[in-house]
Design an enzyme around this catalytic site. Structure first.
Site, mmCIF file in Angstrom:
data_model
loop_
_atom_site.group_PDB
_atom_site.id
_atom_site.type_symbol
_atom_site.label_atom_id
_atom_site.label_comp_id
_atom_site.label_asym_id
_atom_site.label_seq_id
_atom_site.Cartn_x
_atom_site.Cartn_y
_atom_site.Cartn_z
ATOM 1 C CB CYS A 2 6.360 13.613 -9.691
ATOM 2 S SG CYS A 2 6.052 15.018 -10.738
ATOM 3 N N GLY B 207 -1.365 -8.897 13.045
ATOM 4 C CA GLY B 207 -1.809 -7.438 13.257
ATOM 5 C C GLY B 207 -2.757 -6.896 12.200
ATOM 6 C CB CYS C 289 8.682 17.429 -9.075
ATOM 7 S SG CYS C 289 9.290 15.749 -9.567
ATOM 8 C CB SER D 189 -9.072 -5.447 10.865
ATOM 9 O OG SER D 189 -9.060 -4.664 9.809
ATOM 10 C CG HIS E 221 -2.168 -0.989 1.014
ATOM 11 N ND1 HIS E 221 -2.648 -1.573 2.190
ATOM 12 C CD2 HIS E 221 -2.422 -1.677 0.048
ATOM 13 C CE1 HIS E 221 -3.623 -2.364 1.603
ATOM 14 N NE2 HIS E 221 -3.307 -2.531 0.523
ATOM 15 C CB ALA F 242 2.516 -7.917 17.161
HETATM 16 C C1 BV8 Z 1 -8.462 -2.214 -5.054
HETATM 17 C C2 BV8 Z 1 -2.882 3.049 2.685
HETATM 18 C C3 BV8 Z 1 -8.898 -3.083 -7.160
HETATM 19 C C4 BV8 Z 1 -3.083 4.266 2.940
HETATM 20 C C5 BV8 Z 1 -4.988 1.667 2.672
HETATM 21 C C6 BV8 Z 1 -16.244 -4.468 -1.600
HETATM 22 C C7 BV8 Z 1 -15.788 -5.868 -1.202
HETATM 23 C C8 BV8 Z 1 -14.504 -6.051 -1.249
HETATM 24 C C9 BV8 Z 1 -13.591 -4.955 -1.702
HETATM 25 C C10 BV8 Z 1 -14.026 -3.738 -1.918
HETATM 26 C C11 BV8 Z 1 -15.430 -3.495 -1.907
HETATM 27 N N1 BV8 Z 1 -15.433 -2.151 -2.108
HETATM 28 C C12 BV8 Z 1 -14.376 -1.757 -2.554
HETATM 29 C C13 BV8 Z 1 -13.461 -2.519 -2.214
HETATM 30 C C14 BV8 Z 1 -11.920 -2.441 -2.445
HETATM 31 C C15 BV8 Z 1 -11.415 -1.723 -1.444
HETATM 32 C C16 BV8 Z 1 -11.620 -2.481 0.127
HETATM 33 O O1 BV8 Z 1 -11.209 -3.507 0.455
HETATM 34 N N2 BV8 Z 1 -12.594 -1.619 0.809
HETATM 35 C C17 BV8 Z 1 -13.086 -2.388 1.866
HETATM 36 C C18 BV8 Z 1 -13.165 -1.258 2.759
HETATM 37 C C19 BV8 Z 1 -14.222 -3.136 1.885
HETATM 38 N N3 BV8 Z 1 -9.775 -2.266 -1.771
HETATM 39 C C20 BV8 Z 1 -9.083 -1.210 -2.373
HETATM 40 O O2 BV8 Z 1 -9.750 -0.162 -2.860
HETATM 41 C C21 BV8 Z 1 -7.823 -1.844 -2.742
HETATM 42 N N4 BV8 Z 1 -7.509 -1.546 -3.973
HETATM 43 O O3 BV8 Z 1 -9.235 -3.245 -4.586
HETATM 44 O O4 BV8 Z 1 -7.900 -2.181 -6.031
HETATM 45 C C22 BV8 Z 1 -8.021 -4.067 -7.276
HETATM 46 C C23 BV8 Z 1 -8.300 -5.376 -6.531
HETATM 47 C C24 BV8 Z 1 -7.838 -6.542 -6.600
HETATM 48 C C25 BV8 Z 1 -6.775 -6.571 -7.640
HETATM 49 C C26 BV8 Z 1 -6.567 -5.586 -8.669
HETATM 50 C C27 BV8 Z 1 -7.305 -4.214 -8.474
HETATM 51 C C28 BV8 Z 1 -6.804 -0.845 -2.139
HETATM 52 C C29 BV8 Z 1 -6.893 -0.617 -0.729
HETATM 53 C C30 BV8 Z 1 -5.674 0.051 -0.113
HETATM 54 C C31 BV8 Z 1 -6.338 1.391 0.607
HETATM 55 N N5 BV8 Z 1 -5.105 1.932 1.495
HETATM 56 N N6 BV8 Z 1 -3.583 2.123 3.407
HETATM 57 C C32 BV8 Z 1 -3.074 4.820 4.213
HETATM 58 O O5 BV8 Z 1 -2.323 4.091 4.979
HETATM 59 O O6 BV8 Z 1 -3.406 5.964 4.677
HETATM 60 S S1 BV8 Z 1 -5.781 0.736 3.770
HETATM 61 C C33 BV8 Z 1 -5.571 0.502 5.384
HETATM 62 O O7 BV8 Z 1 -6.333 -0.208 5.969
HETATM 63 C C34 BV8 Z 1 -4.130 -0.438 5.671
HETATM 64 O O8 BV8 Z 1 -3.323 -0.340 4.634
HETATM 65 C C35 BV8 Z 1 -4.934 -1.789 5.720
HETATM 66 O O9 BV8 Z 1 -5.007 -2.439 4.333
HETATM 67 C C36 BV8 Z 1 -6.355 -1.701 5.954
HETATM 68 C C37 BV8 Z 1 -6.706 -2.271 7.179
HETATM 69 O O10 BV8 Z 1 -5.671 -1.773 8.196
HETATM 70 P P1 BV8 Z 1 -5.286 -2.964 9.239
HETATM 71 O O11 BV8 Z 1 -3.706 -2.960 8.888
HETATM 72 O O12 BV8 Z 1 -5.888 -4.327 9.207
HETATM 73 O O13 BV8 Z 1 -5.503 -2.149 10.642
HETATM 74 P P2 BV8 Z 1 -6.870 -2.225 11.442
HETATM 75 O O14 BV8 Z 1 -6.918 -0.975 12.127
HETATM 76 O O15 BV8 Z 1 -8.107 -2.352 10.268
HETATM 77 O O16 BV8 Z 1 -6.845 -3.546 12.281
HETATM 78 C C38 BV8 Z 1 -5.760 -3.561 13.233
HETATM 79 C C39 BV8 Z 1 -5.724 -4.755 13.555
HETATM 80 O O17 BV8 Z 1 -4.586 -4.970 14.554
HETATM 81 C C40 BV8 Z 1 -7.025 -5.288 14.629
HETATM 82 O O18 BV8 Z 1 -7.505 -6.333 14.079
HETATM 83 C C41 BV8 Z 1 -6.308 -5.218 16.133
HETATM 84 O O19 BV8 Z 1 -7.038 -6.543 16.651
HETATM 85 C C42 BV8 Z 1 -4.817 -5.749 15.703
HETATM 86 N N7 BV8 Z 1 -4.047 -5.262 16.903
HETATM 87 C C43 BV8 Z 1 -4.151 -3.858 17.433
HETATM 88 N N8 BV8 Z 1 -3.000 -4.088 18.436
HETATM 89 C C44 BV8 Z 1 -2.308 -4.929 18.200
HETATM 90 C C45 BV8 Z 1 -2.950 -5.894 17.186
HETATM 91 N N9 BV8 Z 1 -2.462 -6.911 16.816
HETATM 92 C C46 BV8 Z 1 -1.418 -7.547 17.434
HETATM 93 N N10 BV8 Z 1 -0.870 -6.658 18.340
HETATM 94 C C47 BV8 Z 1 -1.115 -5.525 18.839
HETATM 95 N N11 BV8 Z 1 -0.605 -4.787 19.880
#
Ligand code: BV8
Length: 237
Positions: free
Chosen positions: A115, A174, A134, A176, A107, A218
């Site tokens: 750019c 780590g 740039c 969701s 990501h 973790a």
């Molecule tokens: C794409 C970068 C096309 C930016 C991020 C409907 C159904 C299915 C898919 C979709 C849909 N509608 C739209 C989509 C596609 C969409 C998507 O999935 N949407 C979701 C909301 C449904 N995806 C996209 O658009 C992706 N691109 O699909 O292109 C394609 C697809 C396939 C092939 C070709 C083309 C692009 C998505 C990327 C978005 N960018 N980040 C930035 O950082 O600002 S997303 C961002 O949130 C992260 O990068 C990560 O991917 C995502 C989830 O975050 P997590 O890392 O899981 O963090 P979260 O807070 O959610 O969870 C933390 C976890 O840690 C928890 O479970 C917690 O229990 C645990 N935790 C906490 N503390 C600890 C711990 N574990 C261990 N130890 C600890 N101490």
């Protein structure tokens, strides 16, 4: 032994980097559509720059350090007989700072800018704005964070699919399991007959798809798992 490890925001939580979903999650106070989509950036670039500038300043400000989980993965990669493919959803540089040499940021990376005029991807540790120039082509009002927003194509999917298909083990740490295609990696592993291990603080959307799911921090569970693997015990615990 070939291992693929996917990490998410949870591996950096103990380093002080906020996760996305949680009481003080990054998405609190921000609508994803406004700050993590190309449309949001086109609509209000300064708001998006401010969102990433705040995260970049925190990451480079000296208070955020890698934790034991990052360090354990770097140790695993250096172990003889282990071939580690590390792919992260995180845009921080904590894996690298812990000593991991090869990290696939599917990501993108917070400490790089891209750019939109010449396509150059450059290291960037300061604030970004419409006035940023740039360094490759000299244009202004053309730099964006080098991160993958919703609706944009993640990096390295083919490499990751190939690595999973030939792995002995897929490990998810780590995350969701909310965002695709990263959340589908465990299914790719199952289809290829590759066992899956999840290490996560809470139940994730994909927990039931893993061969084994360990609950906890973790910083505590990843070093313990790495020691198991290096001691040659069955890494399925
Ligand atoms: C794409 C970068 C096309 C930016 C991020 C409907 C159904 C299915 C898919 C979709 C849909 N509608 C739209 C989509 C596609 C969409 C998507 O999935 N949407 C979701 C909301 C449904 N995806 C996209 O658009 C992706 N691109 O699909 O292109 C394609 C697809 C396939 C092939 C070709 C083309 C692009 C998505 C990327 C978005 N960018 N980040 C930035 O950082 O600002 S997303 C961002 O949130 C992260 O990068 C990560 O991917 C995502 C989830 O975050 P997590 O890392 O899981 O963090 P979260 O807070 O959610 O969870 C933390 C976890 O840690 C928890 O479970 C917690 O229990 C645990 N935790 C906490 N503390 C600890 C711990 N574990 C261990 N130890 C600890 N101490």
């Amino acid at each position: 032994m070939r291992i693929v490890v996917l990490t998410g925001a949870g591996i950096s939580a103990e380093s002080g980097v906020p996760v996305f979903r949680g009481s003080d999650g990054l998405w609190e106070g921000h609508r994803v559509e406004d700050v993590a989509t190309p449309e949001g950036f086109a609509r209000d670039p300064q708001q998006v720059h401010a969102f990433y500038n705040g995260r970049r300043a925190k990451l480079t400000g000296g208070a955020v350090e890698p934790n034991d989980a990052h360090r354990a993965l770097a140790k695993l990669a250096a172990a003889p007989g282990v071939e580690l493919f590390l792919v992260t959803q995180n845009i921080d540089d904590l894996h690298e700072r812990a000593g991991s040499g090869e990290v696939l940021h599917m990501h993108g990376e917070l400490l790089k800018a891209r750019c939109q005029s010449c396509g150059a991807v450059v290291p960037w540790r300061e604030d970004l704005s419409r006035a940023s120039v740039c360094p490759a082509c000299g244009e202004i009002d053309c730099l964006r964070p080098h991160v993958v927003w919703f609706g944009e194509m993640p990096f390295g999917l083919d490499e990751t699919a190939a690595a999973i298909s030939r792995a002995d083990l897929f490990v998810s740490i780590g995350t969701s399991g909310r965002v695709y295609p990263a959340a589908a990696f465990v299914s790719w592993a199952r289809e290829a007959g590759v066992p899956g291990l999840e290490i996560n603080l809470d139940e994730s959307d994909g927990s039931s798809l893993f061969t084994e799911s360990r609950r906890g921090r973790a910083g505590e569970l990843v070093p313990r798992w790495v020691d198991e693997v290096l001691a040659g015990r069955k890494d399925q615990g």
